[in-house]
Motif scaffolding. Structure first.
Motif, short mmCIF file in Angstrom:
data_model
loop_
_atom_site.label_atom_id
_atom_site.label_comp_id
_atom_site.label_asym_id
_atom_site.label_seq_id
_atom_site.Cartn_x
_atom_site.Cartn_y
_atom_site.Cartn_z
N ILE A 136 27.41 -8.82 9.00
CA ILE A 136 26.84 -7.50 9.30
C ILE A 136 27.53 -6.97 10.55
N SER A 137 28.27 -5.88 10.40
CA SER A 137 28.99 -5.30 11.52
C SER A 137 28.06 -4.44 12.37
N GLU A 138 28.22 -4.56 13.70
CA GLU A 138 27.40 -3.73 14.59
C GLU A 138 27.76 -2.26 14.43
N ASN A 139 29.06 -1.99 14.23
CA ASN A 139 29.54 -0.64 13.95
C ASN A 139 29.65 -0.50 12.44
N ILE A 140 28.77 0.30 11.84
CA ILE A 140 28.71 0.38 10.39
C ILE A 140 30.00 0.91 9.78
N GLU A 142 19.50 -15.37 11.95
CA GLU A 142 19.11 -15.20 13.35
C GLU A 142 20.25 -14.49 14.09
N GLY A 143 19.91 -13.47 14.86
CA GLY A 143 20.92 -12.69 15.55
C GLY A 143 21.35 -11.46 14.78
N ASP A 144 21.01 -11.40 13.50
CA ASP A 144 21.26 -10.23 12.64
C ASP A 144 22.74 -9.89 12.46
N ARG A 145 23.64 -10.83 12.72
CA ARG A 145 25.06 -10.59 12.52
C ARG A 145 25.55 -11.08 11.15
N LYS A 146 24.70 -11.80 10.46
CA LYS A 146 24.99 -12.25 9.10
C LYS A 146 23.75 -12.05 8.25
N ALA A 147 23.96 -12.05 6.94
CA ALA A 147 22.84 -11.93 6.00
C ALA A 147 23.22 -12.64 4.71
N LEU A 148 22.23 -12.87 3.87
CA LEU A 148 22.50 -13.44 2.56
C LEU A 148 21.77 -12.63 1.50
N TYR A 149 22.31 -12.66 0.30
CA TYR A 149 21.57 -12.15 -0.85
C TYR A 149 21.86 -13.05 -2.04
N VAL A 150 20.86 -13.18 -2.92
CA VAL A 150 20.91 -14.13 -4.03
C VAL A 150 20.82 -13.36 -5.34
N GLY A 167 15.77 6.30 7.48
CA GLY A 167 15.71 6.00 6.05
C GLY A 167 17.02 6.16 5.31
N LYS A 168 18.13 6.33 6.03
CA LYS A 168 19.43 6.54 5.40
C LYS A 168 20.08 5.22 4.99
N GLU A 169 20.77 5.26 3.86
CA GLU A 169 21.52 4.09 3.41
C GLU A 169 22.78 3.95 4.24
N LEU A 170 22.98 2.74 4.81
CA LEU A 170 24.15 2.48 5.64
C LEU A 170 25.28 1.84 4.85
N SER A 186 15.59 -6.46 10.46
CA SER A 186 16.27 -7.08 11.59
C SER A 186 15.30 -7.28 12.76
N TYR A 187 15.68 -8.16 13.69
CA TYR A 187 14.78 -8.50 14.80
C TYR A 187 14.48 -7.29 15.68
N ASP A 188 15.46 -6.39 15.84
CA ASP A 188 15.23 -5.20 16.66
C ASP A 188 14.64 -4.04 15.87
N SER A 189 14.35 -4.27 14.59
CA SER A 189 13.72 -3.28 13.70
C SER A 189 14.59 -2.05 13.44
N ASN A 190 15.89 -2.14 13.72
CA ASN A 190 16.77 -1.00 13.49
C ASN A 190 17.29 -0.93 12.07
N ARG A 191 17.37 -2.09 11.40
CA ARG A 191 17.96 -2.13 10.07
C ARG A 191 17.07 -2.88 9.09
N LEU A 192 17.13 -2.43 7.85
CA LEU A 192 16.37 -3.04 6.76
C LEU A 192 17.34 -3.47 5.67
N LEU A 193 17.06 -4.62 5.06
CA LEU A 193 17.87 -5.14 3.96
C LEU A 193 16.98 -5.26 2.73
N THR A 194 17.45 -4.72 1.59
CA THR A 194 16.66 -4.80 0.36
C THR A 194 17.55 -5.26 -0.79
#
Length: 337
Positions: A129-133, A105-113, A84-87, A61-69
């Motif tokens: 992507i919810s701000e409150n997990i 952009e904005g980190d409120r949505k994501a895609l996976y293929v 390093g915790k799974e959210l 994410s742009y703020d480096s708080n979250r990672l998507l794999t």
């Protein structure tokens, strides 16, 4: 240019990516444990444990708080970078491998293929992507079925209005992110598109293909603007944010590496002038094909990940910043006048 070698993976690298500030470098490999490193000294901060197989792609994410794999185990996982915790975890119904992931952009949505395997179609899933997990759901906003050959890489277009995909048959496609409609499709390559990376302003992007070519393509019209050719498959390509330059990486296919020397295998990062399409330099070091490349956001260094399991951090020497083609010097002189 003496590199810093990062050896935290036990198998070949699949993806490396800097965060927006450039102080962190994220890496994924076939050993199922993505890692995060300090980009200035190569110190590993930690790993993200949870995948059950190869991790094919990642995005931060742009703020480096979250990672998507996304991995071969059919899971797309959202992580907390700081601990390093799974959210949250999205899993495909058919357990098809997740080949590509990307934050909007904005980190409120994501895609996976997902891959096209076991009689199942390749599909693009768009999720919120919810701000409150605690409020995160497993549902998707849009599900796009990809007709034809599978998508191997996917990115969001400008303002999240479009989605760009590269395919195994060399096709590049542009999709409407709201309706899922295919807007335009071209086939500039004859073999698998291994990588797509945008320019800093996102007006154009570069491709890397197994057909030994790399292209600069307009992000809106999909018009091919420049072409760079090599004498080996190209696995990754990146555009410098600082100079009109690009870099390519690849090499002989991994299955033949054990019978080939590093020189013959062409395991080098190659630099080309973006406009003139001329090669301006090479950087050696990897003992196998280069699978992934990334310029630092400030353009003063770059990272490469290879089949040999190493990530190499390269910091450019001073003479790199003073290098000019004669045509560029002439242009600067005329501009001053």
């Amino acid at each position: 240019m003496r590199p810093i070698l990062l050896h935290g993976h036990t198998r070949s690298l699949t993806k490396i990516k800097y965060n927006s500030d450039g102080d962190l470098l994220f890496s994924a490999s076939k050993d199922k444990s993505p890692s995060v490193w300090y980009s200035h000294n190569g110190e590993r901060l930690g790993t993200f444990e949870g995948h059950g197989g190869t991790v094919w792609d990642l995005d931060v994410s742009y703020d480096s708080n979250r990672l998507l794999t996304g991995g071969a185990d059919g899971a797309c996982i959202l992580w907390n970078v700081s601990n390093g915790k799974e959210l949250f975890r999205w899993t495909t119904e058919t357990q098809n491998a997740v080949r590509a992931v990307a934050f909007a952009e904005g980190d409120r949505k994501a895609l996976y293929v997902t891959d096209k395997t076991m009689g199942q179609s390749c599909e693009i899933f768009i999720v919120e992507i919810s701000e409150n997990i605690a409020q995160q759901t497993s549902g998707h906003l849009k599900r796009i079925v990809v007709q034809g050959d599978r998508a191997t890489v996917a990115l969001w277009g400008k303002l999240n209005k479009t989605i760009l995909t590269g395919h195994s048959d060399g096709t590049i496609s542009l999709w409407n992110a709201e309706t899922g409609k295919l807007l335009k499709s071209i086939k500039p390559h004859t073999k698998l598109v291994q990588d797509i990376q945008f320019s800093k302003d996102r007006e154009f992007f570069i491709t890397a293909s197994k057909d030994q070519s790399s292209l600069i393509i307009d992000a809106t019209t999909l018009e091919v603007m420049k072409q760079y050719t090599a004498d080996c498959p190209i696995n990754s390509a990146s555009i410098s944010p600082l100079f009109p330059q690009i870099m390519l990486g690849g090499g002989q296919d991994a299955m033949n590496v054990t019978t080939t020397s590093a020189r013959q295998g062409k395991f080098e990062v190659r630099f080309f002038h973006l406009v003139f399409e001329e090669e301006i330099g090479r950087v050696k070091g990897h003992f196998g094909p280069i699978n992934t490349l990334a310029f630092h956001p400030n353009g003063k260094s770059f990272a490469s990940g290879g089949e040999d399991g190493f990530v190499r951090l390269h910091f450019f020497d001073e003479d790199y910043f003073s290098f000019k083609f004669p045509e560029e010097l002439t242009f600067e002189m005329n501009s001053d006048e």
